[in-house]
Design an enzyme around this catalytic site. Structure first.
Site, mmCIF file in Angstrom:
data_model
loop_
_atom_site.group_PDB
_atom_site.id
_atom_site.type_symbol
_atom_site.label_atom_id
_atom_site.label_comp_id
_atom_site.label_asym_id
_atom_site.label_seq_id
_atom_site.Cartn_x
_atom_site.Cartn_y
_atom_site.Cartn_z
ATOM 1 N N SER A 23 0.862 -1.182 0.000
ATOM 2 C CA SER A 23 0.000 0.000 0.000
ATOM 3 C C SER A 23 0.896 1.228 0.000
ATOM 4 O O SER A 23 2.072 1.145 0.365
ATOM 5 C CB SER A 23 -0.826 0.019 1.281
ATOM 6 O OG SER A 23 -1.549 1.228 1.406
ATOM 7 N N TYR A 80 -1.924 -0.916 11.061
ATOM 8 C CA TYR A 80 -2.022 -1.175 9.614
ATOM 9 C C TYR A 80 -0.714 -0.792 8.927
ATOM 10 O O TYR A 80 -0.154 -1.561 8.152
ATOM 11 C CB TYR A 80 -3.204 -0.401 9.029
ATOM 12 C CG TYR A 80 -3.389 -0.646 7.536
ATOM 13 C CD1 TYR A 80 -3.760 -1.897 7.069
ATOM 14 C CD2 TYR A 80 -3.176 0.365 6.607
ATOM 15 C CE1 TYR A 80 -3.928 -2.140 5.701
ATOM 16 C CE2 TYR A 80 -3.342 0.141 5.243
ATOM 17 C CZ TYR A 80 -3.717 -1.114 4.797
ATOM 18 O OH TYR A 80 -3.885 -1.339 3.445
HETATM 19 P P1 NDP Z 1 -11.691 -5.598 0.620
HETATM 20 O O1 NDP Z 1 -12.159 -5.435 2.022
HETATM 21 O O2 NDP Z 1 -12.639 -5.337 -0.485
HETATM 22 O O3 NDP Z 1 -11.088 -7.086 0.433
HETATM 23 C C1 NDP Z 1 -10.279 -7.685 1.404
HETATM 24 C C2 NDP Z 1 -10.140 -9.170 1.095
HETATM 25 O O4 NDP Z 1 -9.266 -9.749 2.077
HETATM 26 C C3 NDP Z 1 -11.461 -9.906 1.162
HETATM 27 O O5 NDP Z 1 -11.598 -10.736 0.039
HETATM 28 C C4 NDP Z 1 -11.340 -10.752 2.427
HETATM 29 O O6 NDP Z 1 -12.004 -12.004 2.269
HETATM 30 C C5 NDP Z 1 -9.835 -10.976 2.508
HETATM 31 N N1 NDP Z 1 -9.437 -11.353 3.858
HETATM 32 C C6 NDP Z 1 -9.472 -10.623 4.978
HETATM 33 N N2 NDP Z 1 -9.093 -11.366 6.033
HETATM 34 C C7 NDP Z 1 -8.794 -12.598 5.551
HETATM 35 C C8 NDP Z 1 -8.332 -13.814 6.115
HETATM 36 N N3 NDP Z 1 -8.112 -13.957 7.434
HETATM 37 N N4 NDP Z 1 -8.123 -14.895 5.301
HETATM 38 C C9 NDP Z 1 -8.346 -14.807 3.978
HETATM 39 N N5 NDP Z 1 -8.795 -13.674 3.368
HETATM 40 C C10 NDP Z 1 -9.009 -12.603 4.152
HETATM 41 O O7 NDP Z 1 -10.410 -4.659 0.474
HETATM 42 P P2 NDP Z 1 -9.379 -4.405 -0.732
HETATM 43 O O8 NDP Z 1 -9.738 -5.170 -1.927
HETATM 44 O O9 NDP Z 1 -9.209 -2.961 -0.838
HETATM 45 O O10 NDP Z 1 -8.057 -4.998 -0.067
HETATM 46 C C11 NDP Z 1 -7.149 -5.867 -0.732
HETATM 47 C C12 NDP Z 1 -5.732 -5.512 -0.326
HETATM 48 O O11 NDP Z 1 -5.405 -4.213 -0.818
HETATM 49 C C13 NDP Z 1 -5.484 -5.471 1.176
HETATM 50 O O12 NDP Z 1 -4.252 -6.083 1.466
HETATM 51 C C14 NDP Z 1 -5.435 -3.980 1.481
HETATM 52 O O13 NDP Z 1 -4.686 -3.693 2.618
HETATM 53 C C15 NDP Z 1 -4.792 -3.466 0.211
HETATM 54 N N6 NDP Z 1 -4.974 -2.030 -0.045
HETATM 55 C C16 NDP Z 1 -6.228 -1.491 -0.197
HETATM 56 C C17 NDP Z 1 -6.372 -0.135 -0.434
HETATM 57 C C18 NDP Z 1 -7.714 0.519 -0.585
HETATM 58 O O14 NDP Z 1 -7.785 1.773 -0.511
HETATM 59 N N7 NDP Z 1 -8.787 -0.226 -0.831
HETATM 60 C C19 NDP Z 1 -5.196 0.743 -0.525
HETATM 61 C C20 NDP Z 1 -3.939 0.076 -0.374
HETATM 62 C C21 NDP Z 1 -3.846 -1.249 -0.147
HETATM 63 P P3 NDP Z 1 -12.880 -12.770 3.376
HETATM 64 O O15 NDP Z 1 -13.341 -11.766 4.374
HETATM 65 O O16 NDP Z 1 -13.988 -13.399 2.596
HETATM 66 O O17 NDP Z 1 -11.928 -13.784 3.912
#
Ligand code: NDP
Length: 273
Positions: free
Chosen positions: A133, A146
């Site tokens: 990020s 975070y």
């Molecule tokens: P979302 O909340 O839309 O997606 C997050 C995903 O992570 C979900 O599919 C969730 O699936 C999964 N997840 C969370 N905990 C677990 C776990 N214990 N095991 C397996 N899967 C898990 O957020 P984003 O798509 O934005 O996030 C994706 C990545 O991008 C993250 O690493 C985030 O930190 C990073 N990011 C996002 C930014 C933003 O502004 N959106 C900016 C910079 C980085 P489920 O709950 O079904 O397991």
């Protein structure tokens, strides 16, 4: 030739879900993994194989990687994307939540990496794409845990790249700015859960409202920007080591680079109110 195989964590939402579809359209055999199987039915219908995965659960991670290797005999791309933000004042965030934050965003990514490496080494090829990020390069108030995870992902990935290069494996960091997914509301809710009423309430509520406003607006970037960047890195023979992309990313990293720490603190606190 057999189809190339990609495994994507956190494929039930946002960036991960979009990336699963983009890599599938590029001709990859894609495995999308997350805890909420019901949220992946739509991508399953479009040809992505879905799998249950909790990146905090050792057995679940082993079963996931073993099953892909058993079915396909190879893994060409691992996208370590699963993650979330537990925002809150450092004084307020329970240590159990802090540990959980590291478990998902850092140790989950690290363990998935360990599990795919033997297969990639055998192939003498593979790409590990770690979703970091801009939060791995700059800081915001109430994001300590975070940011700690994402700064760690940056260091971890840079070390990993040097170690695995002799085995034909490459490591790429994706550093998104603000992307319109569930991430912002989840972070804002955690922040209010732990800090909305205590000593930090005034600033904490301001930051939570800033997130809510930003992540429900159309001014921030769409997940496609990141999935297309990942696709670019996957396609490239010699990808960049890090891709800083999306709303606010380049500007914040540049500001952090040219300003003094105190000046940067002042500006970021002013912006997020
Ligand atoms: P979302 O909340 O839309 O997606 C997050 C995903 O992570 C979900 O599919 C969730 O699936 C999964 N997840 C969370 N905990 C677990 C776990 N214990 N095991 C397996 N899967 C898990 O957020 P984003 O798509 O934005 O996030 C994706 C990545 O991008 C993250 O690493 C985030 O930190 C990073 N990011 C996002 C930014 C933003 O502004 N959106 C900016 C910079 C980085 P489920 O709950 O079904 O397991």
């Amino acid at each position: 030739m057999a189809k190339k195989v990609a495994l994507i964590t956190g494929a039930s939402s946002g960036i991960g879900k979009d990336t699963a579809l983009v890599l599938k359209d590029m001709g990859y055999k894609v495995y999308g993994a997350a805890r909420r199987m019901d949220k992946m039915k739509d991508i399953e219908q479009k040809g992505v194989s879905i799998m249950s995965l909790d990146v905090t659960d050792e057995e679940s991670m082993i079963a996931c990687v073993d099953s892909v290797v058993k079915k396909e005999g190879r893994i060409d791309v691992l996208v370590n994307n699963a993650g979330y933000g537990f925002y809150g004042a450092i004084e307020d965030v329970p240590m159990e939540e802090a540990r959980k934050q590291l478990d998902v965003n850092l140790f989950g990514l690290a363990r998935m990496t360990q599990l795919v490496l033997p297969t990639m080494r055998k192939q003498h090829a593979g790409k590990i794409i770690n979703i970091s990020s801009m939060a791995g390069r700059v800081c915001t108030p109430f994001g300590a845990w975070y940011h700690a995870t994402k700064y760690a992902v940056e260091g971890f990935s840079d070390c990993l790249r040097m170690e695995v290069e002799p085995f034909g494996i490459d490591v790429v960091l994706i550093e998104p700015g603000a992307i319109k997914t569930d991430w912002g509301i989840i972070a804002a809710n955690h922040l209010q859960e732990v800090s909305a009423k205590g000593a930090y309430k005034k600033q904490a509520n301001r930051v939570a409202n800033y997130f809510k406003k930003a992540y429900t607006s159309n001014s921030i970037s769409k997940p496609e920007l990141i999935s297309n960047t990942i696709a670019r890195a996957v396609r490239a023979k010699k990808p960049k080591t890090r891709y800083l992309v999306g709303y606010g990313a380049k500007l914040s990293v540049f500001s952090k680079h040219i300003l003094s720490d105190r000046m940067y603190d002042k500006i970021i606190k002013k912006v997020m109110r």
